[in-house]
Design a protein around this motif. Structure first.
Motif, mmCIF file in Angstrom:
data_model
loop_
_atom_site.group_PDB
_atom_site.id
_atom_site.type_symbol
_atom_site.label_atom_id
_atom_site.label_comp_id
_atom_site.label_asym_id
_atom_site.label_seq_id
_atom_site.Cartn_x
_atom_site.Cartn_y
_atom_site.Cartn_z
ATOM 1 N N VAL A 111 -4.263 14.250 16.758
ATOM 2 C CA VAL A 111 -4.829 15.445 16.112
ATOM 3 C C VAL A 111 -6.355 15.358 16.156
ATOM 4 O O VAL A 111 -7.041 16.324 16.510
ATOM 5 C CB VAL A 111 -4.316 15.593 14.654
ATOM 6 C CG1 VAL A 111 -5.056 16.715 13.936
ATOM 7 C CG2 VAL A 111 -2.810 15.870 14.648
ATOM 8 N N GLY A 112 -6.875 14.189 15.848
ATOM 9 C CA GLY A 112 -8.325 13.973 15.836
ATOM 10 C C GLY A 112 -8.955 14.094 17.207
ATOM 11 O O GLY A 112 -10.128 14.439 17.342
ATOM 12 N N GLU A 113 -8.153 13.800 18.229
ATOM 13 C CA GLU A 113 -8.660 13.897 19.595
ATOM 14 C C GLU A 113 -8.437 15.293 20.183
ATOM 15 O O GLU A 113 -8.665 15.516 21.371
ATOM 16 C CB GLU A 113 -8.022 12.804 20.465
ATOM 17 C CG GLU A 113 -8.658 11.440 20.190
ATOM 18 C CD GLU A 113 -7.787 10.260 20.609
ATOM 19 O OE1 GLU A 113 -6.851 10.454 21.402
ATOM 20 O OE2 GLU A 113 -8.061 9.144 20.122
ATOM 21 N N GLY A 114 -7.973 16.201 19.345
ATOM 22 C CA GLY A 114 -7.821 17.595 19.782
ATOM 23 C C GLY A 114 -6.605 17.838 20.652
ATOM 24 O O GLY A 114 -6.513 18.848 21.345
ATOM 25 N N GLU A 115 -5.642 16.912 20.621
ATOM 26 C CA GLU A 115 -4.436 17.083 21.443
ATOM 27 C C GLU A 115 -3.326 17.806 20.692
ATOM 28 O O GLU A 115 -2.307 18.165 21.279
ATOM 29 C CB GLU A 115 -3.900 15.713 21.885
ATOM 30 C CG GLU A 115 -4.761 15.036 22.924
ATOM 31 C CD GLU A 115 -4.344 13.601 23.178
ATOM 32 O OE1 GLU A 115 -3.197 13.242 22.854
ATOM 33 O OE2 GLU A 115 -5.186 12.840 23.672
ATOM 34 N N ALA A 116 -3.508 17.950 19.384
ATOM 35 C CA ALA A 116 -2.455 18.565 18.569
ATOM 36 C C ALA A 116 -3.048 19.179 17.312
ATOM 37 O O ALA A 116 -4.163 18.855 16.907
ATOM 38 C CB ALA A 116 -1.401 17.524 18.187
ATOM 39 N N LYS A 162 -8.399 20.599 7.169
ATOM 40 C CA LYS A 162 -8.902 19.214 7.174
ATOM 41 C C LYS A 162 -9.017 18.784 8.621
ATOM 42 O O LYS A 162 -8.195 19.197 9.448
ATOM 43 C CB LYS A 162 -7.887 18.270 6.499
ATOM 44 C CG LYS A 162 -7.955 18.269 5.000
ATOM 45 C CD LYS A 162 -9.016 17.307 4.516
ATOM 46 C CE LYS A 162 -9.329 17.582 3.041
ATOM 47 N NZ LYS A 162 -10.527 16.883 2.597
ATOM 48 N N THR A 163 -9.971 17.930 8.916
ATOM 49 C CA THR A 163 -9.975 17.318 10.243
ATOM 50 C C THR A 163 -9.248 15.984 10.129
ATOM 51 O O THR A 163 -8.873 15.567 9.033
ATOM 52 C CB THR A 163 -11.405 17.048 10.758
ATOM 53 O OG1 THR A 163 -11.948 15.948 10.039
ATOM 54 C CG2 THR A 163 -12.285 18.270 10.626
ATOM 55 N N SER A 164 -9.068 15.330 11.258
ATOM 56 C CA SER A 164 -8.439 14.004 11.247
ATOM 57 C C SER A 164 -9.481 12.943 11.586
ATOM 58 O O SER A 164 -9.145 11.864 12.071
ATOM 59 C CB SER A 164 -7.263 13.972 12.213
ATOM 60 O OG SER A 164 -6.472 12.833 11.970
ATOM 61 N N GLU A 165 -10.772 13.315 11.329
ATOM 62 C CA GLU A 165 -11.884 12.370 11.532
ATOM 63 C C GLU A 165 -11.882 11.775 12.942
ATOM 64 O O GLU A 165 -12.168 10.583 13.111
ATOM 65 C CB GLU A 165 -11.825 11.260 10.470
ATOM 66 C CG GLU A 165 -12.075 11.742 9.040
ATOM 67 C CD GLU A 165 -13.551 11.911 8.726
ATOM 68 O OE1 GLU A 165 -14.361 11.111 9.222
ATOM 69 O OE2 GLU A 165 -13.891 12.869 8.005
ATOM 70 N N LYS A 166 -11.493 12.606 13.919
ATOM 71 C CA LYS A 166 -11.491 12.228 15.341
ATOM 72 C C LYS A 166 -10.519 11.095 15.684
ATOM 73 O O LYS A 166 -10.581 10.516 16.763
ATOM 74 C CB LYS A 166 -12.907 11.872 15.837
ATOM 75 C CG LYS A 166 -13.977 12.908 15.496
ATOM 76 C CD LYS A 166 -14.778 13.289 16.724
ATOM 77 C CE LYS A 166 -15.885 14.265 16.414
ATOM 78 N NZ LYS A 166 -15.403 15.655 16.300
ATOM 79 N N ILE A 186 3.918 19.965 13.646
ATOM 80 C CA ILE A 186 2.836 19.581 14.569
ATOM 81 C C ILE A 186 3.156 20.161 15.938
ATOM 82 O O ILE A 186 4.337 20.202 16.326
ATOM 83 C CB ILE A 186 2.658 18.039 14.612
ATOM 84 C CG1 ILE A 186 1.457 17.633 15.467
ATOM 85 C CG2 ILE A 186 3.941 17.329 15.075
ATOM 86 C CD1 ILE A 186 1.016 16.183 15.282
ATOM 87 N N HIS A 187 2.154 20.681 16.613
ATOM 88 C CA HIS A 187 2.335 21.169 17.983
ATOM 89 C C HIS A 187 1.237 20.614 18.877
ATOM 90 O O HIS A 187 0.089 20.488 18.447
ATOM 91 C CB HIS A 187 2.290 22.699 18.040
ATOM 92 C CG HIS A 187 3.585 23.351 17.677
ATOM 93 N ND1 HIS A 187 4.395 23.984 18.584
ATOM 94 C CD2 HIS A 187 4.220 23.454 16.489
ATOM 95 C CE1 HIS A 187 5.477 24.452 17.977
ATOM 96 N NE2 HIS A 187 5.384 24.143 16.694
ATOM 97 N N ARG A 188 1.633 20.311 20.096
ATOM 98 C CA ARG A 188 0.705 19.883 21.119
ATOM 99 C C ARG A 188 -0.179 21.069 21.489
ATOM 100 O O ARG A 188 0.264 22.225 21.433
ATOM 101 C CB ARG A 188 1.516 19.431 22.342
ATOM 102 C CG ARG A 188 0.877 18.396 23.213
ATOM 103 C CD ARG A 188 1.948 17.549 23.920
ATOM 104 N NE ARG A 188 3.048 18.356 24.438
ATOM 105 C CZ ARG A 188 2.999 19.066 25.575
ATOM 106 N NH1 ARG A 188 1.907 19.109 26.307
ATOM 107 N NH2 ARG A 188 4.058 19.741 25.985
ATOM 108 N N VAL A 233 -4.248 20.612 9.610
ATOM 109 C CA VAL A 233 -5.027 19.465 10.065
ATOM 110 C C VAL A 233 -5.330 19.623 11.551
ATOM 111 O O VAL A 233 -4.413 19.748 12.369
ATOM 112 C CB VAL A 233 -4.276 18.134 9.827
ATOM 113 C CG1 VAL A 233 -5.237 16.955 10.033
ATOM 114 C CG2 VAL A 233 -3.672 18.083 8.436
ATOM 115 N N GLY A 234 -6.620 19.648 11.872
ATOM 116 C CA GLY A 234 -7.028 19.787 13.271
ATOM 117 C C GLY A 234 -8.536 19.668 13.374
ATOM 118 O O GLY A 234 -9.246 19.897 12.391
#
Ligand code: MG
Length: 157
Positions: free
Chosen positions: A140-145, A132-136, A9-11, A99-100
């Protein structure tokens, strides 16, 4: 046969280039990292090293070593592939999930598979990449990673 799992995982930050599976993908943000921050290739590398019960890429390419600053993760995976070859293994198959929230993986899927196939000297038909998304939900879901998982099966040549 040896099985291995990898995760990374990366920021994300504005002004960084999004690189996934060795492919530059247009995106508002990109991964923060000592290398190019390619989560997918990092997960793949760790899966291969894990299958051979070797130490992970963080140990192999320490982020305190200036030699790896800004390095392309294609080069890092190439080193892992060399080690795999020396140990007498080939990839039987590789399955990955990115995942993003963005970017969408589907349009780049085949290009990414081709890159990984070239580095690992394995057929594109045994390399699977999906998004895959993380369903917000969550960072990850908030687009921070952005995160990735990889599972690999190695077989003795
Ligand atoms: Mg990483």
């Amino acid at each position: 046969m040896r099985i291995g799992i990898g995760y990374d995982i990366h920021r994300l930050a504005a002004g960084r280039t999004m690189v996934l599976g060795g492919v530059k993908v247009p995106c508002q943000k990109g991964p923060v990292g000592h290398s190019d921050g390619d989560v997918l290739l990092h997960a793949v590398g760790d899966a291969i090293l894990g299958a051979m019960a070797k130490e992970d890429i963080g140990v192999m390419f320490p982020d305190t070593d200036p030699a790896f600053k800004g390095v392309s993760s294609r080069d890092l995976l190439r080193e892992v592939a060399g080690l795999m070859e020396n140990e007498g293994y080939v990839v039987n198959n590789l399955d990955c999930v990115v995942v993003g929230e963005e970017p969408k993986i589907a349009p780049y899927r085949d290009e990414i598979r081709k890159v990984i196939s070239g580095i690992l000297k394995a057929g594109e038909d045994v390399i699977s990449v999906k998004g895959k998304t993380s369903e917000k939900m969550g960072p990850v879901g908030e687009g921070e990673a952005v995160a990735a998982y990889a599972v690999v099966l190695l077989e003795q040549k």
